[in-house]
Design an enzyme around this catalytic site. Structure first.
Site, short mmCIF file in Angstrom:
data_model
loop_
_atom_site.label_atom_id
_atom_site.label_comp_id
_atom_site.label_asym_id
_atom_site.label_seq_id
_atom_site.Cartn_x
_atom_site.Cartn_y
_atom_site.Cartn_z
N PHE A 399 0.68 -1.09 -0.01
CA PHE A 399 -0.10 -0.03 0.07
C PHE A 399 0.92 1.23 -0.05
CE2 PHE A 399 -1.37 -2.99 3.41
CZ PHE A 399 -2.14 -4.02 2.46
N CYS A 400 2.14 1.25 -0.63
CA CYS A 400 2.74 2.38 -0.78
C CYS A 400 3.29 2.88 0.62
CB CYS A 400 2.03 3.59 -1.51
SG CYS A 400 1.95 3.30 -3.47
N ASN A 401 3.58 2.00 1.47
CA ASN A 401 3.96 2.38 3.04
C ASN A 401 5.13 1.25 3.02
OD1 ASN A 401 4.16 2.85 5.85
ND2 ASN A 401 2.06 3.51 5.95
#
Length: 762
Positions: A399-401
């Site tokens: 999740f782009c984290n």
């Protein structure tokens, strides 16, 4: 298990009427984007259709309407133009980039060459868009901060900030990985007292509110960050490509915007690099013509939320949404937590920072992975395919984290670099490496979600992934050290002459060309627009079973309710070029149109060289499928034949049922050598009966259980070189696998990471 209902019965019914497109679907990816209401889009359409909106640089009326939207948005966040200026951007990412490029890390009287610069401090739990700020900020002092270090500032009395070096701290109001919320009291604490270890710095706070504002009320009358970044589609579902940077009045003094576009200046000379920017902050920062039609559409987004979830019992609409999604997340967390296998082992591993006890610390997201009954992980890609077949929409991956994902999965920097060397990149579907997960499953809720969505998710996981009886089939590792290949032979070849139509079985021999099996998928049915028909949209295509008579070069079309049609396969002309096709004539067109009950269909033959790269051959282990199916109660030979046709396997092998095909690196079938590329990705498709045949529901469910076991039933074979080895494949040929070693590459990578990437790993 109780679910705390926030909406009244009337409110719930009104919300349901707005999302009729969700009938039979369970959308739980609101952290990705929430959904727009139907009346919201109709209202936007009517507004645009009934009014003339000109360029705001040309029409003062449009400009005034944009100002009304701006003021309405500020009220939405409980603030006003006297406290904050709202700059429209293309989204939260653009807002963060604007802050990064503009923030001045030196006192106004210090030249840019001065070493006396402030620091850029960010949380490792931040979104990728925050981490990207590191590449453009105007300081060399870039420091990551652990969440625990930031939270510590609320527990200890820090010094009073007397520093002069402008510095920037960026942290999220809510972690988009698992919806852990950070205390917004940190904003004032850091502004007034700074951070320990930074004695000469004067900190400004940039709040990444993109995840938070989607389902929470951001009270800027109470909490006053210097900069706030957000995207509006996260809140209203529509429009996309529009966000905002909210700048606290007075904090703009530390922003030095370099670039200027149309509408942002008071004067400029075209022949000299001379210009003066507008005094007005918003005008100075909004380059060019803003997306004024999208901005105007925000009015209906706010109207919709306030109409469907009105303020009640002292709670604003967004506060009520916050209560609703937290109740759903808490209910989901507890329901999933009850799932366990027959052997007593838990089926869900959560990646949370709270126990879902209070919405002050936790938002509407549940992040987890499914565990098998031996404790190993189910890959997130495999989960997503099963979920998709049940009309369940979730997000998988990291999740782009990267920071949160790395922390919760227990991965070191060296692990990440090693995975990259082994082919893993952000956003791909590689979900397991050496038995370790590379990502997770994220379920996130919005105001239109219901308790039934959670129940459907839990039921799907329980039915598909939770063992009801301890399996008597030994689990196998994805990589095997020893390969037992005694007696493994090629049982049958399946040919599929027409793409997406049924196949037929060959039990003798068949020619192999450099592109694959001869005549395999060489013919295509197209509609009146020339678009190929695909089986996943036209299930009745499987009722057509083409056959090839190689001795007479005939293509024979068969259908259970039609007479066979025999077509001559003519030799391709020598001038037949890539991308060209040959129409097989009106008789073939009429036959397939009648068989599929669709008008104006045509049957085409495509050039072999047009099918680039060489077609993958799916090899299926018949005995493993048979043994596992028997173990699950699937005993019908018809069902087994249906499985082969359903997976569209090309090569069927028989031998050791426990053989791990994924452990093979290469394989020789007779004298022909192939590369084993990857396991079959069609396994989760067993939930869809594409053939239209009467496969009992119990059999389908039992077959689904087969694929939750860690025994791969099929692998893809590709060419070792540029093309397949030409010749003949003979049924009965013995398979000679080349084994994949115990990952020596991984050890080499591990040993070299620190030296090859020491400029990255600090």
């Amino acid at each position: 298990m109780e679910f705390e209902q926030e909406y009244t019965a009337e409110e719930a019914l009104n919300i349901e009427k707005e999302f009729t497109r969700l009938k039979g679907k369970h959308y739980m990816d609101h952290a990705g984007t929430t959904l727009y209401a139907e009346s919201q889009i109709r209202a936007v359409h009517d507004m645009l259709a009934q009014n003339l909106f000109c360029n705001p640089h040309s029409s003062p009326l449009t400009g005034k309407l944009l100002q009304q939207v701006r003021h309405r948005l500020l009220r939405f966040f409980n603030t006003s133009p006297s406290d904050y200026s709202l700059v429209f951007t293309s989204g939260a990412t653009a807002s963060l980039k604007l802050v990064a490029e503009s923030f001045r890390f030196r006192p106004p009287d210090e030249p840019e060459s001065s070493p006396d610069e402030g620091a850029f401090v960010y949380l490792r739990d931040n979104h990728t868009s925050v981490l990207g700020m590191r590449s453009v900020v105007g300081t060399e002092r870039i420091d990551p901060l652990e969440p625990e270090e930031l939270l510590r500032h609320l527990k200890v009395s820090a010094r009073c900030s007397g520093g002069t070096k402008p510095s920037l701290l960026v942290f999220p109001a809510q972690n988009n990985f698992n919806a852990a919320k950070y205390p917004l009291d940190l904003v004032e604490e850091i502004q007034q007292n700074g951070l320990s270890g930074y004695d000469d710095e004067r900190f400004y706070v940039c709040l990444d509110a993109a995840s938070y504002v989607s389902t929470n009320f951001l009270d800027l009358g109470r909490y006053r960050p210097d900069f706030v970044c957000m995207s509006f589609y996260k809140i209203f579902g529509y429009p996309t490509g529009l966000g905002a940077l909210l700048i606290r009045n007075g904090s703009e003094d530390v922003l030095d915007k370099k670039y200027y576009g149309g509408g942002t200046i008071k004067i400029m000379l075209s022949g000299q690099n001379l210009h003066l920017k507008h005094d007005d902050l918003v005008t100075r920062f909004e380059d060019g013509t803003q997306p004024f039609l999208s901005i105007i559409s925000l009015l209906e987004g706010m109207n919709t939320i306030q109409r469907l979830i009105p303020a009640a019992n002292g709670y604003r609409p967004m506060e009520r949404i916050s209560k609703h999604v937290f109740s759903l997340a808490k209910y989901c967390y507890r329901k999933l937590g009850t799932l366990q296998h027959a052997n007593g082992k838990k089926a869900i591993l959560f990646y949370s920072d709270t126990r879902y006890e209070t919405r002050d610390r936790q938002g509407g997201i549940v992040t987890f992975n499914v565990l098998k009954d031996d404790g190993s992980h189910l890959g997130f890609s495999e989960f997503a395919k099963f979920a998709g077949q049940h009309q369940i929409y979730v997000r998988t991956g990291c999740f782009c984290n990267a920071g949160s994902c790395q922390k919760h999965l227990g991965l070191t920097d060296e692990d990440i670099l090693m995975f990259y060397e082994m082919g893993k990149v952000c956003g791909d579907d590689t979900d397991m490496i050496e038995g370790r997960p590379t990502g997770t499953v994220r379920v996130s809720f919005g105001y239109m979600n219901k308790k039934e969505d959670v129940n459907r998710l839990v039921d799907m996981i329980n039915d598909c992934f939770v063992s009801k009886a301890v399996s008597n089939v030994a689990m196998v590792s994805p990589i095997r050290n020893v390969i037992k290949n005694e007696g493994i032979a090629l049982k049958a070849i399946y040919l599929y002459p027409i793409r997406s139509c049924g196949g037929y079985r060959i039990t003798a021999a068949w020619p192999l060309t450099e592109r694959g099996l001869k005549y395999d998928r060489e013919f295509t049915i197209v509609d009146s627009n020339g678009n190929p028909l695909m089986r996943n949209k036209h299930a009745e295509m499987s009722t057509i079973h083409p056959k090839i008579d190689p001795s007479l070069n005939f293509l024979i079309l068969t259908h259970p309710f039609m007479e066979d049609l025999i077509l001559k396969i003519r030799k391709l002309p020598t001038e037949f070029n890539d991308g060209e096709s040959i129409d097989l004539g009106d008789a073939a067109a009429a036959w397939i149109s009648k068989a599929l009950r669709m008008p104006k269909l045509r049957l085409l033959r495509t050039s072999a060289t047009d099918r680039k790269p060489p077609h993958k051959l799916l090899m299926i282990n018949w005995d493993a499928m048979k043994t596992l199916s028997d173990d699950e109660g699937v005993e019908s030979d018809a069902t087994m034949s249906w499985l082969v046709d359903h997976f569209r396997g090309s090569l069927i092998v028989e031998g050791k049922a426990e053989e791990d095909l994924q452990g093979w690196k290469e394989v020789k079938i007779g004298k022909k050598r192939f590369k084993v590329q990857a396991n079959c990705s069609r396994c989760p498709m067993i939930h869809v009966d594409q053939s239209g045949e009467a496969i009992p529901a119990d059999s389908l469910k039992a077959i689904a259980n087969v694929f939750t076991k860690k025994i791969p039933l099929g692998v893809h074979l590709t060419a070792v070189d540029e093309g397949f080895p030409e010749g003949v494949l003979e049924c009965g040929s013995i398979l000679e696998p080349v084994r994949q070693s115990d990952s020596p590459k991984a050890h080499i990578i591990k040993d070299s990471v620190s030296t090859r990437y020491n400029f990255l790993v600090k």
